[in-house]
Design a protein around this motif. Structure first.
Motif, mmCIF file in Angstrom:
data_model
loop_
_atom_site.group_PDB
_atom_site.id
_atom_site.type_symbol
_atom_site.label_atom_id
_atom_site.label_comp_id
_atom_site.label_asym_id
_atom_site.label_seq_id
_atom_site.Cartn_x
_atom_site.Cartn_y
_atom_site.Cartn_z
ATOM 1 N N PHE A 214 0.829 -1.208 0.000
ATOM 2 C CA PHE A 214 0.000 0.000 0.000
ATOM 3 C C PHE A 214 0.860 1.255 0.000
ATOM 4 N N ARG A 215 1.875 1.270 0.887
ATOM 5 C CA ARG A 215 2.738 2.452 0.967
ATOM 6 C C ARG A 215 3.548 2.632 -0.320
ATOM 7 N N SER A 216 3.739 1.549 -1.060
ATOM 8 C CA SER A 216 4.469 1.633 -2.326
ATOM 9 C C SER A 216 3.545 2.000 -3.483
ATOM 10 N N GLY A 217 2.241 2.093 -3.207
ATOM 11 C CA GLY A 217 1.288 2.481 -4.239
ATOM 12 C C GLY A 217 0.658 1.329 -4.989
ATOM 13 N N ASP A 218 0.876 0.075 -4.549
ATOM 14 C CA ASP A 218 0.308 -1.090 -5.244
ATOM 15 C C ASP A 218 -0.950 -1.541 -4.495
ATOM 16 N N LEU A 219 -2.080 -0.898 -4.790
ATOM 17 C CA LEU A 219 -3.316 -1.198 -4.060
ATOM 18 C C LEU A 219 -3.832 -2.615 -4.316
ATOM 19 N N PRO A 220 -3.824 -3.120 -5.548
ATOM 20 C CA PRO A 220 -4.295 -4.508 -5.731
ATOM 21 C C PRO A 220 -3.506 -5.515 -4.898
ATOM 22 N N ALA A 221 -2.173 -5.371 -4.855
ATOM 23 C CA ALA A 221 -1.368 -6.291 -4.041
ATOM 24 C C ALA A 221 -1.692 -6.125 -2.567
ATOM 25 N N ALA A 222 -1.886 -4.880 -2.133
ATOM 26 C CA ALA A 222 -2.225 -4.633 -0.730
ATOM 27 C C ALA A 222 -3.532 -5.326 -0.363
ATOM 28 N N LEU A 223 -4.547 -5.175 -1.196
ATOM 29 C CA LEU A 223 -5.834 -5.811 -0.917
ATOM 30 C C LEU A 223 -5.706 -7.329 -0.920
ATOM 31 N N SER A 224 -4.869 -7.860 -1.804
ATOM 32 C CA SER A 224 -4.674 -9.310 -1.860
ATOM 33 C C SER A 224 -4.048 -9.828 -0.564
ATOM 34 N N PHE A 225 -2.997 -9.171 -0.092
ATOM 35 C CA PHE A 225 -2.353 -9.586 1.161
ATOM 36 C C PHE A 225 -3.333 -9.494 2.344
ATOM 37 N N LEU A 226 -4.080 -8.396 2.421
ATOM 38 C CA LEU A 226 -4.984 -8.213 3.561
ATOM 39 C C LEU A 226 -6.142 -9.204 3.524
ATOM 40 N N ASN A 237 -10.561 -17.406 15.304
ATOM 41 C CA ASN A 237 -11.581 -16.764 16.144
ATOM 42 C C ASN A 237 -10.970 -15.780 17.140
ATOM 43 N N VAL A 238 -10.172 -14.850 16.627
ATOM 44 C CA VAL A 238 -9.559 -13.822 17.468
ATOM 45 C C VAL A 238 -9.909 -12.452 16.898
ATOM 46 N N PRO A 239 -9.831 -11.389 17.715
ATOM 47 C CA PRO A 239 -10.100 -10.040 17.203
ATOM 48 C C PRO A 239 -9.087 -9.660 16.116
ATOM 49 N N THR A 240 -9.529 -8.847 15.180
ATOM 50 C CA THR A 240 -8.664 -8.456 14.058
ATOM 51 C C THR A 240 -8.546 -6.936 13.979
ATOM 52 N N THR A 241 -8.324 -6.313 15.130
ATOM 53 C CA THR A 241 -8.252 -4.863 15.183
ATOM 54 C C THR A 241 -7.133 -4.316 14.303
ATOM 55 N N PHE A 242 -5.937 -4.920 14.404
ATOM 56 C CA PHE A 242 -4.808 -4.439 13.601
ATOM 57 C C PHE A 242 -5.147 -4.507 12.117
ATOM 58 N N LEU A 243 -5.726 -5.632 11.711
ATOM 59 C CA LEU A 243 -6.065 -5.819 10.300
ATOM 60 C C LEU A 243 -7.081 -4.771 9.849
ATOM 61 N N SER A 244 -8.071 -4.485 10.690
ATOM 62 C CA SER A 244 -9.104 -3.500 10.324
ATOM 63 C C SER A 244 -8.503 -2.118 10.109
ATOM 64 N N ILE A 245 -7.559 -1.736 10.955
ATOM 65 C CA ILE A 245 -6.919 -0.421 10.805
ATOM 66 C C ILE A 245 -6.226 -0.337 9.446
ATOM 67 N N GLU A 246 -5.480 -1.371 9.101
ATOM 68 C CA GLU A 246 -4.760 -1.345 7.829
ATOM 69 C C GLU A 246 -5.721 -1.399 6.654
ATOM 70 N N ARG A 247 -6.760 -2.221 6.748
ATOM 71 C CA ARG A 247 -7.740 -2.301 5.659
ATOM 72 C C ARG A 247 -8.420 -0.965 5.427
ATOM 73 N N CYS A 248 -8.745 -0.266 6.500
ATOM 74 C CA CYS A 248 -9.405 1.034 6.358
ATOM 75 C C CYS A 248 -8.514 2.007 5.600
ATOM 76 N N ASP A 249 -7.238 2.016 5.914
ATOM 77 C CA ASP A 249 -6.318 2.922 5.223
ATOM 78 C C ASP A 249 -6.259 2.603 3.734
ATOM 79 N N VAL A 250 -6.194 1.311 3.404
ATOM 80 C CA VAL A 250 -6.108 0.923 2.000
ATOM 81 C C VAL A 250 -7.416 1.245 1.276
ATOM 82 N N THR A 437 -1.801 1.136 -12.191
ATOM 83 C CA THR A 437 -1.532 -0.039 -11.350
ATOM 84 C C THR A 437 -2.819 -0.769 -10.977
ATOM 85 N N LEU A 438 -3.974 -0.207 -11.330
ATOM 86 C CA LEU A 438 -5.255 -0.748 -10.896
ATOM 87 C C LEU A 438 -5.918 -1.505 -12.031
#
Length: 878
Positions: A214-226, A237-250, A437-438
């Protein structure tokens, strides 16, 4: 004594694996820790069990309960007299204190833990303190700790803790802009985690590689990893707070503002209900504030940012306070008006962010420059815009584009048009890098919002100096860019195709359940799940290198128009300008306010929908008279004086996205002539040049549930020699798509559904379920001409700067020259004779636009048929 020693050793072995388990399979670790504590363990075993329970509770967002467990673990550790046991617990407790908002206590605990540590334990505690310092935004100190930790742990041969320290170091590199170094650390950590059994922690490198992409500007790759990380979290079955923060930014960067805001708010609610980490709650509130700003909800952004600021202040986090301060000022500016105190706040935000080395300093300077311009303080504006403009030479595309925007604003204020246009040109070219890139049409369309202000600045200049050719060039520069880039064909994506097939099956079962009055809740949930999966997969499509296809020159456009007039309507600062292009000239007119035109268009659409119903008891002639009376008002609002300069020949209308679904035949200047509608002059040129296939094959299809059963289809089939007819159980999505591919002419009679909430799920109903935009996008070559005799099939959703998404938008880039589609609900009975008549004219050689004109001219006696004819548009080049 020997038996007691043996028992103690056995008990120690029983708890030795609890701490690794706490960050690998947390629920199992918590259950085992509690089982140990029920067995009256000694101080050492009890200390480890309480520590493991505390780590789990801390990490599943019940941080206060985690602090309680860790404090009990510390008391028991001190009873053992083992300095290393005490240091290990202090390391865990220090982090928990900070996450609970007790920063000073947490850092003191970590400092004490380091004093008590040596060897491998020192490396582990350094890692823990590094994580806390990173959380607080104290990056230089965090980097020092992580570097030392990596060195110590590598020498000791500890793969799990080395991986953790590498991830920590990578996160600091990310925060300071070194994305290449960060990704290398995350890849190395992933290799170390492989085979260790750390199921939960092994997901961290995946998430962080998404952030690096994401920081490199590759949004498709970022979405794929997330998305990969989310799928690996689910069984744990655990909370995914960290993941949600990053997903929101992307999602926010991708222009998917509604998705980002919904996820941020939902995760804030979850963390509040679980009494989770104040640090993560504060980050989520800040993310939600940014999302609300992007969604044009400044008051909501202000409320969230204030709540986040209070939490960051209590945590003594200078980094996060500074970033939240910027969002506060941005929200206050959006609420308005500009003031001296607001300028001072923006100036201070810029100073603080620069002092921290944050890339967000550019946005603070840009904001301060805007406020200063509003206040007429040119010197202050110049100083801030110069500072913001420095980013135009370095960094990711989005950052460089902000720098060029600053330069354009500065040139506009100084009255330097050449510099202004050069800055706008360079800024939009920079954003093209990002756009290419999209692969997903949705992302390409949304991405144009980032360039909207640059395009508006250039258009505003051209309009004010009354240079219509320059105005047209800039209007086309950033219009319909999503359609200008050929979509990456996802036909080979087995996962996407499987999702679409499953979605059709579930949708058919859902419709059947509704007809029979059966429960539908479970099927509705599955339908939504599949829609999310299909959309997520499509967003991961990679882009392509710059495909060329620059904006056509004005001379070429005028030459190709011949006797046709092209009318381009442009919205600049809420005012509609009209450019009439033809006969070697481009003329500029000012119509009215965009708001008035949209209101008039909605009234006209309402009147057409009312006519289409044709209910007993209502007076169709009276309704038609009201409808026709609305035409001149609509024309005055949209075209203004330009209506008198259209000549007598055919017309191509290029409206802004907000006015695409206007029933244009109602306008007196258009109703009695041949006309078509195109999303851009460039799209019209491409459609005009599209070569027809060598074989004049016709495909006809009809879906289920039509009142008339698609009665026009067998009648139309008699008009053609080379024809394929699909109906009943033959009219499946797959067979219809195969028959459409490369056809000379296609006609689909089916129920249409426009999805304003998710336009790429707009669909035509086939025997086995919906035929969506995602399906159309997989055609190798769209049919040369297409007729859609279904409700709302021509409606497109305006997104991004001035883009359109919907059923027909996917076909124009693939070679379709023209489409007939409706912009409101159509009366099924009225449509049948209209469609048969339309094909009579097509069969004798008329274009779609000419045939539609002939159909409108022939309909005189039936008001409902007249309304239906006015609801149908020829799109493209006809």
């Amino acid at each position: 004594m020997a038996k007691e020693a043996l028992a103690a050793g056995s008990g120690q072995r029983d708890v030795d694996d609890l701490l690794p388990l706490a960050v690998s399979r947390p629920h199992e670790a918590l259950a085992r820790a509690r089982a140990v504590l029920k067995g009256r363990p000694g101080p050492y075993e009890a200390s480890v069990a309480h520590q493991a329970a505390g780590i789990v509770l801390r990490d599943i967002d019940d941080v206060n309960a985690g602090v309680g467990e860790l404090r009990r673990a510390l008391r028991l550790a001190r009873r053992t007299g083992a300095a290393e046991r005490e240091a290990d617990v202090l390391g865990s407790l220090g982090g928990a204190f900070v996450y609970a908002g007790r920063t000073a206590d947490g850092l003191a605990a970590l400092d004490r833990a380091i004093q008590l540590s040596s060897g491998v334990l020192l490396g582990r505690v350094l890692h823990r303190r590094g994580v806390v310092l990173w959380t607080l935004g104290r990056y230089p100190a965090a980097l020092d700790d992580f570097r030392r930790a990596v060195s110590v742990l590598q020498r000791a041969g500890d793969p799990v803790w080395t991986a953790r320290a590498l991830i920590g170091r990578g996160l600091v590199y990310l925060a300071t802009g070194s994305t290449g170094r960060a990704d290398a650390d995350f890849v190395a950590a992933g290799h170390l985690y492989a085979g260790t059994g750390q199921e939960l922690e092994a997901i961290d490198p995946v998430i962080n590689r998404g952030v690096a992409a994401f920081r490199s500007g590759d949004l498709p790759a970022a979405l794929s990893f997330l998305d990969e990380a989310a799928s690996r979290y689910r069984p744990l079955n655990v909370p995914t707070t960290f993941l949600s923060i990053e997903r929101c930014d992307v999602l926010l960067a991708a222009g998917l503002v509604g998705d980002a805001l919904a996820e941020a708010d939902a995760t804030v609610r979850d963390i509040e209900q679980a009494h989770g980490w104040p640090t993560k709650k504060a980050e989520l509130l800040l993310t939600a504030a940014n999302c609300a700003l992007a969604a044009a909800q400044p008051q909501a952004a202000l409320d969230r940012a204030r709540a986040a600021y209070r939490l960051f202040r209590s945590q003594q986090s200078a980094w996060w306070q500074a970033h939240t301060g910027l969002v506060l000022v941005q929200a206050q500016y959006a609420v308005g008006p500009a003031s001296g105190s607001l300028l001072h706040a923006a100036d201070q935000a810029a100073v603080r962010l620069e002092g921290l080395g944050s890339g967000e300093a550019t946005q603070a300077h840009l904001l301060a420059g805007r406020v200063a311009l509003d206040l007429g303080r040119r010197d202050d504006a110049d100083r801030h815009l110069i500072a913001a403009g420095r980013s135009r030479r370095r960094g990711p595309a989005m950052s460089r584009a902000s720098g060029w925007l600053s330069e354009a604003l500065r040139a506009e204020a100084a009255g330097q048009p050449r510099r202004l246009l050069a800055a706008c040109r360079r800024g939009l070219a920079t954003l093209d890098e990002h756009r290419f890139t999209l692969g997903a049409s949705e992302l390409r369309a949304q991405a144009t919002a980032h360039g909207a202000e640059l395009a508006v600045i250039a258009q505003r200049h051209a309009a004010h100096v009354h240079r219509p050719r320059l105005f047209l060039a800039w209007a086309e520069r950033w219009r319909a860019t999503a359609l200008a880039v050929p979509a990456v064909r996802p036909s080979a994506d087995a996962e996407l195709n499987a999702g679409l097939a499953a979605l059709r099956e579930v949708t058919s079962r859902l419709e059947e359940a509704r007809r029979k009055g059966m429960p539908t809740a479970a099927l509705q949930r599955e339908q939504l799940r599949l829609e999310r999966a299909v959309r997520a997969r499509s967003l991961q499509a990679p882009g392509m290198a710059d495909p060329g296809g620059a904006v056509a020159g004005i001379a070429e456009l005028l030459d190709q128009l011949g006797t046709t007039q092209l009318v381009e309507i442009i919205d600049v600062d809420g005012i509609l300008y009209v450019l009439v292009c033809g006969a070697g000239r481009v003329r500029q007119f000012t119509a009215g306010r965009t708001e008035d035109a949209m209101r008039a268009a909605e009234f006209a659409r309402f009147a057409l929908r009312r006519m289409a119903r044709g209910r007993p008891g209502h007076d169709p002639d009276s309704a038609l008279a009201i409808l026709k009376a609305a035409g001149p008002q609509l024309q005055d609002a949209i075209l203004g004086p330009a209506a008198g300069y259209l000549g007598d020949g055919p017309v191509v209308v290029v409206p802004p996205g907000k006015l695409h679904a206007v029933p244009w035949a109602l306008l007196p200047a258009l109703g009695d002539r041949v006309f078509s509608v195109a999303p851009s002059a460039r799209a019209w040129l491409r459609a005009h040049a599209a070569p027809p296939p060598g074989r004049r094959h016709v495909t006809l299809a009809r879906g289920p549930g039509l009142v008339t059963d698609g009665a026009e289809v067998p009648l139309v089939a008699q008009l053609y020699d080379d024809v394929t007819v699909l109906s009943g159980d033959e009219a499946t999505a797959g067979r219809v798509l195969a028959a459409l591919d490369g056809a000379w002419l296609a006609h689909i009679a089916a129920h249409g559904s426009f999805r304003a909430d998710s336009p790429l799920f707009s669909s035509l109903r086939m025997h086995d379920g919906p035929l969506t935009v995602y399906d159309f996008e997989q055609l190798r070559r769209a049919p040369y001409r297409l007729v859609l005799s279904s409700c709302d099939s021509g409606v497109l959703a305006p997104v991004g700067a001035d883009e359109l998404l919907g059923l027909v938008s996917s076909l124009l880039p693939l070679g379709t020259a023209g489409i007939i589609a409706g912009v409101v609900a159509l009366n099924d009975y009225a449509v049948v004779p209209l469609m048969v008549n339309l094909h009579h004219y097509l069969q004798v050689g008329q274009s779609l636009a000419e045939s539609m004109y002939s159909v409108r001219r022939d309909v005189t006696g039936d008001p409902v048929q007249q309304a239906a004819a006015m609801s149908l548009l020829a799109l493209g080049a006809g």
